[in-house]
Design an enzyme around this catalytic site. Structure first.
Site, short mmCIF file in Angstrom:
data_model
loop_
_atom_site.label_atom_id
_atom_site.label_comp_id
_atom_site.label_asym_id
_atom_site.label_seq_id
_atom_site.Cartn_x
_atom_site.Cartn_y
_atom_site.Cartn_z
N GLU A 54 -22.53 0.15 -5.44
CA GLU A 54 -21.23 0.11 -6.13
C GLU A 54 -21.29 -0.65 -7.46
OE1 GLU A 54 -18.04 -1.43 -3.73
OE2 GLU A 54 -16.62 -1.40 -5.40
N GLU A 92 -7.02 -6.47 1.22
CA GLU A 92 -6.71 -5.39 0.26
C GLU A 92 -5.64 -4.46 0.83
OE1 GLU A 92 -10.69 -3.87 -0.64
OE2 GLU A 92 -10.90 -5.40 -2.19
N ASP A 127 -18.12 -10.00 -3.88
CA ASP A 127 -18.13 -8.61 -3.46
C ASP A 127 -19.34 -7.86 -3.99
OD1 ASP A 127 -17.38 -6.23 -2.36
OD2 ASP A 127 -15.67 -5.88 -3.68
N TRP A 184 -7.22 -9.48 -9.29
CA TRP A 184 -8.28 -9.47 -8.28
C TRP A 184 -9.04 -10.77 -8.12
CZ3 TRP A 184 -8.39 -5.38 -5.06
CH2 TRP A 184 -7.71 -4.22 -5.49
N LYS A 191 -19.75 -10.66 4.29
CA LYS A 191 -20.51 -10.12 3.15
C LYS A 191 -21.54 -11.16 2.69
CE LYS A 191 -17.25 -6.70 1.44
NZ LYS A 191 -16.59 -6.04 0.28
N ARG A 240 -16.57 4.68 -2.44
CA ARG A 240 -17.79 4.15 -3.06
C ARG A 240 -19.02 4.99 -2.71
NH1 ARG A 240 -14.73 1.78 -6.56
NH2 ARG A 240 -13.21 0.43 -5.57
C1 GCU Z 1 -14.93 -3.46 -2.24
C2 GCU Z 1 -14.79 -2.00 -2.56
C3 GCU Z 1 -13.68 -1.37 -1.79
C4 GCU Z 1 -13.88 -1.66 -0.30
C5 GCU Z 1 -13.98 -3.15 -0.08
C6 GCU Z 1 -14.31 -3.54 1.33
O1 GCU Z 1 -13.84 -4.16 -2.74
O2 GCU Z 1 -14.56 -1.84 -3.94
O3 GCU Z 1 -13.69 0.01 -2.05
O4 GCU Z 1 -12.85 -1.12 0.46
O5 GCU Z 1 -15.01 -3.66 -0.87
O6 GCU Z 1 -15.42 -3.99 1.56
O7 GCU Z 1 -13.47 -3.47 2.21
#
Ligand code: GCU
Length: 689
Positions: free
Chosen positions: A401, A294, A373, A550, A368, A168
């Site tokens: 982003e 993720e 996101d 997602w 966050k 990003r």
């Molecule tokens: C978002 C982002 C990812 C990143 C993730 C995170 O999803 O698109 O690239 O790794 O946030 O905060 O871990």
């Protein structure tokens, strides 16, 4: 010499008034350091000398003794404690350590500016403040300044990879890494440390939260000497270095066959690892961890929870005063869009709220700002306030982003400020604001603060768009003191960056202040989010994420749009808030317009508080948003003769792209909703049916 693009806000242009120039010239010519110049950090001496030279053409002479009577004004620096300004000591994260005051004293005998600091870090912050104030043309009487940061941890997260790419990243390649190794020449990293320290940042993690192969080895005997070189550069500016770690490192580099946090061998391996890290970097900050998120490894694989995982690392760091910054960005990224009961927005709260009180006191949860996101608009994460017995850090994203990727102008300080000002109602009336949770004052937490994903790379101007520098500047200033206004920060940045020409700073301030609203209006209506090209997140693709895994859906059909997150008929997310926020979001009548579609699925004909229908709001904001984007281009063009050519051109190219791209957004969104709803625009403007 460095270009104006490169110098960012450290241009050090001289104050306009010649009277002030003369006064400060005299004052900075002589610097008396109580106890001798060796007591203050070399970086402070360097910054003061360079700043005084650039601004006023004087070379400060440092002395230990107050000059005899009649020798004119001088600067007097007094350091209250000799405590090392990094160092993992007991006071490392106390805000009192970073405090300083700047006072102008005029008496019959003498005239001086006094900088009094609680520690070496305070001297550095004080010197940067002093230079900023002189450049902004502060008058003597205005030096009655007492500063102490509101937040303990004021952190930056680099998402840089060893191969030189940046997750990003929208500003070129990494300044830290090239071809799998840390760069030899750290001059640019030092200049970055200067920028960060000048706005009060005191912590940095230098590698991506997604920790790949090479970076997993940063904590090994081979990796650490190189990391230690970088730590040294930041140490000079009072900034503690952190590393993102791979939870599966015991397997990846430790030769073990498990990473189970309750396994004795694994625990022992982390203890040895922390011992090793501190041997190389005695004032190391700690670990940043993205686990079970993720596809990153984590404790879930072993049937353990996040407290088990975080506490294991915390145990290993504790003897050295190190911290674990554990991210709460944990959700199911393999969701089935047909499943209407799972709601990604709920995930962080559902995972972490039950663990409140189970974390060791050197663990901080990094949350966050919103539940999804970093969208252009989200409600505040309901986790703020929900955990009264857990250290917390708020996470912002300076990297744009989802907000135009530093090709579009989007000054994010107003967004962050709105989040920090939000009253969670976790405490009695007026005391539950996010900023009181983040500062630790509400629940009396041991550690707390803010972290943010950096927006810099090796572009000449650091940030892709030259005006995106304002977000990095603003992040530091705002978390130092959340009481500052977004506009005040914007104006300060504009003046420092472009000099004392009022026409320029007024216009740039206005452009910055309008930019978030403009971006929101031609992209995401009413809090809906995610109508972007999958993976890249730049440009419109209304259904790009609609049938994906997602958990990011808007559910637009021919009748209406939005996600029902009420407790009555939806996913129940609204119920994660304290009353009366819960009831406000739950209610169609009380839910603020800008978040309507985040909480409710409504027909296109639903009438907003503004008096417009949802569909007409979509059309209107997209037409006006694209027009305003073009207005930004025009405003900037009008400053051509007042801004140096390099900076003017660099930004002008971006504004041209934004203006064109905003029209694309407008037409894609308007056409999509016209086709879905069949409702024509009341004003008969062009929509491509
Ligand atoms: C978002 C982002 C990812 C990143 C993730 C995170 O999803 O698109 O690239 O790794 O946030 O905060 O871990």
């Amino acid at each position: 010499t460095e270009s104006t693009l490169y110098k960012a806000w450290l241009q050090y242009s001289a104050p306009e008034s010649s009277e002030l120039r003369n006064l400060y010239k005299g004052m900075l010519e002589r610097v008396v350091v109580e106890g001798g110049v060796s007591r203050i950090p070399p970086a402070a001496v360097r910054e003061l000398s360079a700043g005084a030279d650039t601004m006023l053409g004087v070379t400060p002479e440092f002395m230990d003794q107050i000059p005899a009577n009649g020798e004119g004004p001088y600067l007097w620096i007094c350091l209250r404690s000799d405590e090392s300004y990094c160092g993992a000591g007991r006071h490392r994260w106390e805000t009192g350590r970073d405090a300083y005051s700047l006072k102008y004293v005029l008496s019959a005998r003498e005239e001086r500016l006094e900088l009094t600091a609680a520690s070496k870090a305070g001297v550095i912050y004080g010197i940067f403040h002093l230079l900023r104030g002189v450049s902004l043309g502060l008058k003597p009487a205005q030096w009655a300044i007492e500063e102490r940061p509101v937040n303990q941890l004021r952190m930056i997260n680099q998402w840089d990879n060893a191969d030189g790419s940046i997750e990003r990243g929208y500003s070129g390649r990494s300044i830290f890494y090239k071809d799998g190794v840390i760069v030899q020449d750290l001059d640019r990293v030092r200049d970055y440390a200067r920028l960060l320290a000048s706005v009060g940042i005191n912590a940095i993690s230098i590698n991506n939260v997604n920790v790949h192969e090479v970076e997993t080895g940063f904590i090994t005997e081979e990796g650490l000497p190189e990391v230690a070189r970088v730590a040294g550069v930041f140490r000079d500016y009072g900034i503690a270095l952190f590393l993102s770690i791979n939870f599966a490192a015991p397997m990846a580099v430790g030769g073990l066959d498990t990473a189970d946090p309750l396994d004795e061998g694994v625990r022992e391996w982390w203890k040895e690892t922390s011992e090793r890290v501190y041997r190389h970097i005695p004032d190391f900050g700690g670990f940043v961890v993205k686990a079970d998120s993720e596809h990153r490894p984590g404790p879930f694989a072993y049937g353990r929870d996040h407290a088990d995982g975080a506490n294991m690392l915390a145990d290993s760091l504790e003897p050295y005063g190190g911290l674990v910054v554990w991210r709460c960005f944990v959700y199911n990224c393999m969701q089935d869009w047909r499943d209407r009961s799972t709601d990604r927005a709920r995930a962080a709260y559902d995972h972490f709220k039950p663990l409140d009180g189970k974390f060791k006191d050197n663990v901080l949860l990094q949350i966050k700002n919103g539940p999804m996101d970093f969208q252009v608009r989200e409600p505040v994460s309901p986790l703020f306030g929900a955990m009264s017995a857990t250290n917390q850090v708020i996470e912002f994203q300076i990297a744009q982003e989802y907000t135009g990727q530093q090709r579009h102008l989007c000054y994010l300080v107003p967004q962050w400020k709105q989040v920090l000002d939000f009253d969670t109602h976790a405490a009695e009336e007026g005391k539950g604001q996010v900023n009181r949770i983040v500062s630790g004052s509400l629940f009396g937490m041991k550690y707390s603060g803010a972290a943010a994903v950096s927006n810099i790379g090796d572009d000449e101007c650091w940030t892709g768009h030259p005006l995106a520098q304002a977000n990095l500047y603003g992040y530091g200033r705002l978390i130092w003191n959340p009481g500052l206004t977004s506009e005040g920060i914007a104006r300060e940045w504009a003046q420092l960056t472009f000099g004392s020409d009022r026409e320029v700073s007024d216009k740039v301030t206005d452009m910055l202040m309008a930019s978030w609203t403009i971006y929101e209006s031609y992209t995401a209506p009413l809090g809906v989010g995610w109508m972007v090209v999958p993976h890249y997140h730049y440009g419109p693709d209304v259904d790009g994420y609609e049938y994906s895994r997602w958990g990011t859906y808007h559910f637009a059909d021919r009748d209406g749009i939005g996600v029902d997150r009420t407790t009555a008929t939806g996913t129940g997310y609204a119920g994660q808030y304290f009353s009366p926020n819960r009831e406000m979001f739950e209610s169609l009548e009380d839910c603020p317009d800008e978040l309507l579609l985040f909480f409710h699925h409504v027909p296109y004909g639903h009438v907003l508080h503004s008096g417009k229908t949802v569909i007409q709001h979509i059309y209107d904001t997209h037409f006006s948003g694209a027009e305003s984007a073009d207005g930004l281009r025009e405003s900037w063009a009008s400053l051509q003769s007042r801004v140096d050519a390099a900076r003017h051109k660099a930004a002008a190219d971006r504004f041209a792209e934004q203006s064109e791209h905003a029209k694309h957004w407008r037409d894609v969104i308007n056409t999509y909703f016209y086709r879905k709803s069949g409702v024509p625009d009341e004003h008969g403007r062009t929509i491509y049916s």
